[in-house]
Design a protein around this motif. Structure first.
Motif, PDB file in Angstrom:
ATOM      1  N   ALA A  55       0.827  -1.213   0.000  1.00 44.95           N
ATOM      2  CA  ALA A  55       0.000   0.000   0.000  1.00 44.95           C
ATOM      3  C   ALA A  55       0.861   1.262   0.000  1.00 44.95           C
ATOM      4  O   ALA A  55       1.879   1.344   0.692  1.00 44.95           O
ATOM      5  N   ASP A  56       0.450   2.233  -0.779  1.00 43.88           N
ATOM      6  CA  ASP A  56       1.147   3.520  -0.830  1.00 43.88           C
ATOM      7  C   ASP A  56       0.532   4.538   0.119  1.00 43.88           C
ATOM      8  O   ASP A  56       1.219   5.457   0.582  1.00 43.88           O
ATOM      9  N   ALA A 121      -1.352   8.194 -10.386  1.00 42.54           N
ATOM     10  CA  ALA A 121      -2.217   7.127 -10.878  1.00 42.54           C
ATOM     11  C   ALA A 121      -1.525   5.785 -10.699  1.00 42.54           C
ATOM     12  O   ALA A 121      -0.312   5.662 -10.905  1.00 42.54           O
ATOM     13  N   GLY A 122      -2.285   4.795 -10.295  1.00 38.90           N
ATOM     14  CA  GLY A 122      -1.725   3.468 -10.075  1.00 38.90           C
ATOM     15  C   GLY A 122      -1.287   3.212  -8.650  1.00 38.90           C
ATOM     16  O   GLY A 122      -0.964   2.074  -8.296  1.00 38.90           O
ATOM     17  N   ALA A 123      -1.266   4.253  -7.816  1.00 37.06           N
ATOM     18  CA  ALA A 123      -0.884   4.065  -6.410  1.00 37.06           C
ATOM     19  C   ALA A 123      -1.909   3.166  -5.721  1.00 37.06           C
ATOM     20  O   ALA A 123      -3.091   3.154  -6.071  1.00 37.06           O
ATOM     21  N   ARG A 124      -1.436   2.421  -4.732  1.00 36.24           N
ATOM     22  CA  ARG A 124      -2.293   1.455  -4.041  1.00 36.24           C
ATOM     23  C   ARG A 124      -2.729   2.008  -2.680  1.00 36.24           C
ATOM     24  O   ARG A 124      -1.941   2.655  -1.991  1.00 36.24           O
ATOM     25  N   PHE A 125      -3.969   1.710  -2.304  1.00 39.88           N
ATOM     26  CA  PHE A 125      -4.522   2.198  -1.044  1.00 39.88           C
ATOM     27  C   PHE A 125      -5.067   1.055  -0.202  1.00 39.88           C
ATOM     28  O   PHE A 125      -5.378  -0.030  -0.704  1.00 39.88           O
ATOM     29  N   GLY A 135     -21.118   5.982   0.483  1.00 40.63           N
ATOM     30  CA  GLY A 135     -20.328   6.899  -0.325  1.00 40.63           C
ATOM     31  C   GLY A 135     -19.487   6.262  -1.410  1.00 40.63           C
ATOM     32  O   GLY A 135     -18.883   6.957  -2.219  1.00 40.63           O
ATOM     33  N   ASP A 136     -19.397   4.931  -1.455  1.00 41.30           N
ATOM     34  CA  ASP A 136     -18.684   4.229  -2.529  1.00 41.30           C
ATOM     35  C   ASP A 136     -17.242   4.706  -2.716  1.00 41.30           C
ATOM     36  O   ASP A 136     -16.764   4.847  -3.848  1.00 41.30           O
ATOM     37  N   LEU A 137     -16.538   4.954  -1.617  1.00 39.72           N
ATOM     38  CA  LEU A 137     -15.171   5.473  -1.725  1.00 39.72           C
ATOM     39  C   LEU A 137     -14.261   4.527  -2.491  1.00 39.72           C
ATOM     40  O   LEU A 137     -13.496   4.969  -3.365  1.00 39.72           O
ATOM     41  N   GLU A 138     -14.308   3.253  -2.181  1.00 42.89           N
ATOM     42  CA  GLU A 138     -13.422   2.295  -2.838  1.00 42.89           C
ATOM     43  C   GLU A 138     -13.617   2.319  -4.355  1.00 42.89           C
ATOM     44  O   GLU A 138     -12.644   2.391  -5.129  1.00 42.89           O
ATOM     45  N   GLN A 139     -14.880   2.269  -4.800  1.00 42.64           N
ATOM     46  CA  GLN A 139     -15.161   2.257  -6.237  1.00 42.64           C
ATOM     47  C   GLN A 139     -14.732   3.563  -6.900  1.00 42.64           C
ATOM     48  O   GLN A 139     -14.241   3.565  -8.032  1.00 42.64           O
ATOM     49  N   LYS A 140     -14.908   4.673  -6.200  1.00 42.80           N
ATOM     50  CA  LYS A 140     -14.547   5.964  -6.783  1.00 42.80           C
ATOM     51  C   LYS A 140     -13.033   6.102  -6.919  1.00 42.80           C
ATOM     52  O   LYS A 140     -12.542   6.675  -7.895  1.00 42.80           O
ATOM     53  N   LEU A 141     -12.284   5.572  -5.943  1.00 37.21           N
ATOM     54  CA  LEU A 141     -10.823   5.611  -6.052  1.00 37.21           C
ATOM     55  C   LEU A 141     -10.344   4.734  -7.208  1.00 37.21           C
ATOM     56  O   LEU A 141      -9.463   5.135  -7.983  1.00 37.21           O
ATOM     57  N   GLY A 143     -12.059   4.007  -9.822  1.00 36.07           N
ATOM     58  CA  GLY A 143     -12.464   4.701 -11.036  1.00 36.07           C
ATOM     59  C   GLY A 143     -11.549   5.852 -11.406  1.00 36.07           C
ATOM     60  O   GLY A 143     -11.517   6.280 -12.560  1.00 36.07           O
ATOM     61  N   ASN A 144     -10.785   6.337 -10.421  1.00 33.65           N
ATOM     62  CA  ASN A 144      -9.839   7.427 -10.674  1.00 33.65           C
ATOM     63  C   ASN A 144      -8.408   6.915 -10.881  1.00 33.65           C
ATOM     64  O   ASN A 144      -7.456   7.687 -10.806  1.00 33.65           O
ATOM     65  N   GLY A 145      -8.269   5.620 -11.106  1.00 32.67           N
ATOM     66  CA  GLY A 145      -6.974   5.075 -11.472  1.00 32.67           C
ATOM     67  C   GLY A 145      -6.156   4.486 -10.338  1.00 32.67           C
ATOM     68  O   GLY A 145      -4.980   4.157 -10.535  1.00 32.67           O
ATOM     69  N   PHE A 146      -6.741   4.338  -9.159  1.00 37.29           N
ATOM     70  CA  PHE A 146      -6.015   3.757  -8.029  1.00 37.29           C
ATOM     71  C   PHE A 146      -6.399   2.293  -7.841  1.00 37.29           C
ATOM     72  O   PHE A 146      -7.396   1.822  -8.387  1.00 37.29           O
ATOM     73  N   ASP A 147      -5.609   1.588  -7.056  1.00 38.30           N
ATOM     74  CA  ASP A 147      -5.855   0.169  -6.811  1.00 38.30           C
ATOM     75  C   ASP A 147      -5.766  -0.080  -5.312  1.00 38.30           C
ATOM     76  O   ASP A 147      -4.950   0.555  -4.622  1.00 38.30           O
ATOM     77  N   GLY A 148      -6.584  -0.965  -4.794  1.00 41.36           N
ATOM     78  CA  GLY A 148      -6.505  -1.229  -3.365  1.00 41.36           C
ATOM     79  C   GLY A 148      -7.663  -2.041  -2.861  1.00 41.36           C
ATOM     80  O   GLY A 148      -8.411  -2.655  -3.637  1.00 41.36           O
TER      81      GLY A 148
END
Length: 249
Positions: A55-56, A121-125, A135-141, A143-148
């Motif tokens: 994780a970043d 972009a591509g950073a992991r959370f 709030g769908d935070l995971e899906q929104k992240l 959708g913005n190019g992050f992975d986690g």
């Protein structure tokens, strides 16, 4: 200073948040009754050590994410930057020892924007969260190019003896207002209120922290439900002051 004639406000959120709300109410000139309808309990996050290492950064939408974070995970995340949805969550993260904490100062979309500006972009959370999420935070992240992924560190549950607690509270004094911080608390209240007690709340204002929370309240009380302008404690108390003024407001 509050007195016997000051409006009575019920606080339905669990501890330790209930005491913080109570202190703010006293400062604003209200009487209060702490009547938690839910409680927070710790969960086993069941997160793979490799996911922590890869994780970043860390994201969270509730102070409970850090309040219930186990010590081993606290140490494992080390110096990873933390992005919190608001100031209360940021404060709890800092109190638990995280050195690089940033607050979006708003809602989930504000948090996604903050992360998108700060991380490549591509950073992991890792999303530290509760069993029930909004709030769908995971899906929104993603959708913005992050992975986690998620690390569920706490859950909320309705307290036992709900009907008795409400009846006992009503036997002393009827509330001028009731604060609802979560949909679960609102649903618990709706389930506990029977047709025989509905008239006891005819002069009560129901202050909800969001439209989602308001929707969980009984339809019979809809004309007396007020939704705060933003999903945070400050806006909730402002809505209370506007609906039920006190001598200290």
């Amino acid at each position: 200073m509050s007195g016997s004639s000051a409006p009575l406000v019920w606080i339905t959120r669990p501890q330790p948040g209930a005491d913080k709300t109570a202190a703010a109410l006293v400062d604003a000139g209200y009487n209060f009754l702490v009547l938690p309808l839910t409680e927070i309990v710790a969960c086993d996050p069941e997160i793979d050590p490799g996911d922590i290492e890869r994780a970043d950064f860390v994201v969270a939408t509730s102070a409970n994410a850090f309040r219930f974070l186990p010590e081993p995970l606290l140490a494992a995340f080390g110096d990873k930057p933390v992005y919190a949805v608001g100031d209360a969550t940021r404060a709890e993260a800092s109190a638990r020892g995280f050195a690089h904490v940033h607050s979006a100062g708003g809602a989930v979309d504000d948090l996604v924007l903050l992360v998108s500006k700060a991380e490549p972009a591509g950073a992991r959370f890792v999303y530290l969260c509760g069993q029930v999420r909004t709030g769908d935070l995971e899906q929104k992240l993603v959708g913005n190019g992050f992975d986690g992924g998620l690390a569920i560190v706490y859950s909320s549950r309705i307290v036992s003896r709900m009907t008795y607690l409400l009846a006992d509270a009503l036997s002393h004094r009827r509330p001028d207002a009731i604060l609802f911080h979560s949909a679960l608390s609102a649903r618990a209240f709706a389930d506990a209120v029977s047709t025989t007690t509905e008239d006891l709340f005819e002069n009560t204002r129901f202050i909800a922290i969001s439209a989602r929370v308001a929707d969980a309240l009984p339809d019979i009380f809809r004309p007396c439900v007020i939704v705060s302008a933003a999903p945070n404690e400050h806006a909730l108390l402002e809505a209370l002051r506007a609906a039920v003024p006190s001598s200290g407001a």
